[in-house]
Design an enzyme around this catalytic site. Structure first.
Site, mmCIF file in Angstrom:
data_model
loop_
_atom_site.group_PDB
_atom_site.id
_atom_site.type_symbol
_atom_site.label_atom_id
_atom_site.label_comp_id
_atom_site.label_asym_id
_atom_site.label_seq_id
_atom_site.Cartn_x
_atom_site.Cartn_y
_atom_site.Cartn_z
ATOM 1 C CG ASN A 1 -2.084 -1.039 -13.533
ATOM 2 O OD1 ASN A 1 -2.252 -1.032 -12.240
ATOM 3 N ND2 ASN A 1 -1.406 -1.447 -14.443
ATOM 4 N N GLY B 1 0.823 -1.282 0.178
ATOM 5 C CA GLY B 1 -0.031 -0.160 0.003
ATOM 6 C C GLY B 1 0.944 1.164 -0.105
ATOM 7 C CG HIS C 1 3.482 -2.606 -15.456
ATOM 8 N ND1 HIS C 1 2.858 -3.810 -14.921
ATOM 9 C CD2 HIS C 1 4.354 -3.137 -16.174
ATOM 10 C CE1 HIS C 1 3.604 -4.982 -15.189
ATOM 11 N NE2 HIS C 1 4.604 -4.660 -15.869
ATOM 12 C CG ASN D 1 2.405 3.190 -5.841
ATOM 13 O OD1 ASN D 1 2.829 3.835 -6.456
ATOM 14 N ND2 ASN D 1 3.034 1.926 -5.822
ATOM 15 C CG MET E 1 -0.609 -8.041 -7.126
ATOM 16 S SD MET E 1 0.289 -7.413 -8.546
ATOM 17 C CE MET E 1 1.771 -6.717 -7.842
ATOM 18 N NE ARG E 2 -10.045 -10.798 -9.128
ATOM 19 C CZ ARG E 2 -10.196 -12.261 -8.767
ATOM 20 N NH1 ARG E 2 -9.243 -12.814 -8.182
ATOM 21 N NH2 ARG E 2 -11.288 -12.911 -9.289
HETATM 22 C C1 GAR Z 1 4.343 -1.821 -6.910
HETATM 23 O O1 GAR Z 1 5.508 -1.990 -7.180
HETATM 24 C C2 GAR Z 1 3.351 -1.879 -8.148
HETATM 25 O O2 GAR Z 1 4.074 -1.371 -9.314
HETATM 26 C C3 GAR Z 1 3.120 -3.168 -8.730
HETATM 27 O O3 GAR Z 1 2.941 -3.897 -7.374
HETATM 28 C C4 GAR Z 1 3.611 -3.029 -6.170
HETATM 29 C C5 GAR Z 1 2.746 -2.662 -5.111
HETATM 30 O O4 GAR Z 1 3.363 -1.881 -4.009
HETATM 31 N N1 GAR Z 1 2.184 -3.455 -9.405
HETATM 32 C C6 GAR Z 1 2.165 -4.467 -10.250
HETATM 33 O O5 GAR Z 1 2.985 -5.251 -10.609
HETATM 34 C C7 GAR Z 1 0.953 -4.503 -11.141
HETATM 35 N N2 GAR Z 1 0.925 -5.663 -12.251
HETATM 36 P P1 GAR Z 1 2.582 -1.082 -3.016
HETATM 37 O O6 GAR Z 1 1.612 -2.014 -2.484
HETATM 38 O O7 GAR Z 1 3.519 -0.613 -2.106
HETATM 39 O O8 GAR Z 1 1.811 0.338 -3.711
#
Ligand code: GAR
Length: 195
Positions: A111, A11, A113, A13, A88-89
């Site tokens: 989103n 969390g 990435h 982001n 992640m879905r």
């Molecule tokens: C982040 O690095 C984001 O870019 C990635 O998951 C992480 C979540 O971190 N997202 C993906 O890989 C989407 N395919 P967070 O929960 O600390 O924000």
């Protein structure tokens, strides 16, 4: 913008978005947080924020039911935008279509990435970029469409891989940029500054 954040992980982001827009008059209001993971950091962090947060668990073979629940919750909170922050879905075409803005020609779903798209779409993007030994990688924020990480790009930021980098160093550098990139992307959408 009345946005709902969907997140599965730590969390960071989500936290960055919530704290950035908290006291601003930017017309971005985070009206709720949804996670599919009971143990996710985002649900723990959300307890400190004055924002409703719920768990809507993954139901592996019942994507449409799960997505309907998520959609209903968003509507209940009055959400009109969705910010995916480490969710992640993959969202199905029916869900994406519900947030499609005909006038603008894109969905109201963003989103983040962790790669320079179109490279390393899908899961484990940091890991695959690191293993590929490329001299630089990056992060991307895009509108979500029916594909996997294929929607229109809004912001990309690049970072270099240093020779002495461990995977953790590499990922940390990327994650700092993710936070900047997401705020920039939301600000661009607010200003309509992306066509
Ligand atoms: C982040 O690095 C984001 O870019 C990635 O998951 C992480 C979540 O971190 N997202 C993906 O890989 C989407 N395919 P967070 O929960 O600390 O924000």
């Amino acid at each position: 913008m009345k946005a709902v954040i969907l997140a599965s992980g730590e969390g960071t982001n989500a936290e960055n978005i919530v704290s950035f827009f908290e006291n601003k008059k930017d017309h971005v209001q985070i009206v709720g947080i949804i996670s599919d993971q009971p143990e996710s950091g985002v649900l723990k962090k959300a307890k400190r924020w004055n924002i409703p947060a719920v768990l809507i668990k993954k139901k592996v073979r019942e994507r449409s039911i799960h997505e309907r629940e998520v959609f209903n919750q968003i509507i209940k909170w009055g959400g009109d935008w969705v910010f995916l922050a480490g969710y992640m879905r993959v969202l199905g075409p029916n869900f994406v279509a519900k947030f499609y803005d005909e006038g603008k020609g894109h969905s109201r779903i963003l989103n983040i990435h962790p790669s320079l798209l179109p490279s390393f779409r899908g899961l484990r993007a940091y890991e695959r970029a690191f293993e590929a030994n490329i001299p630089f990688s990056g992060v991307s924020v895009h509108f979500v469409d029916e594909g996997i990480d294929t929607g229109q790009l809004l912001v990309q930021k690049r970072f270099f891989r240093l020779e002495e980098d461990s995977f953790e160093d590499f990922k940390k550098r990327g994650q700092r940029l993710e936070h900047e990139a997401y705020i920039e992307a939301i600000s661009k959408v607010l200003k309509g500054d992306y066509i």
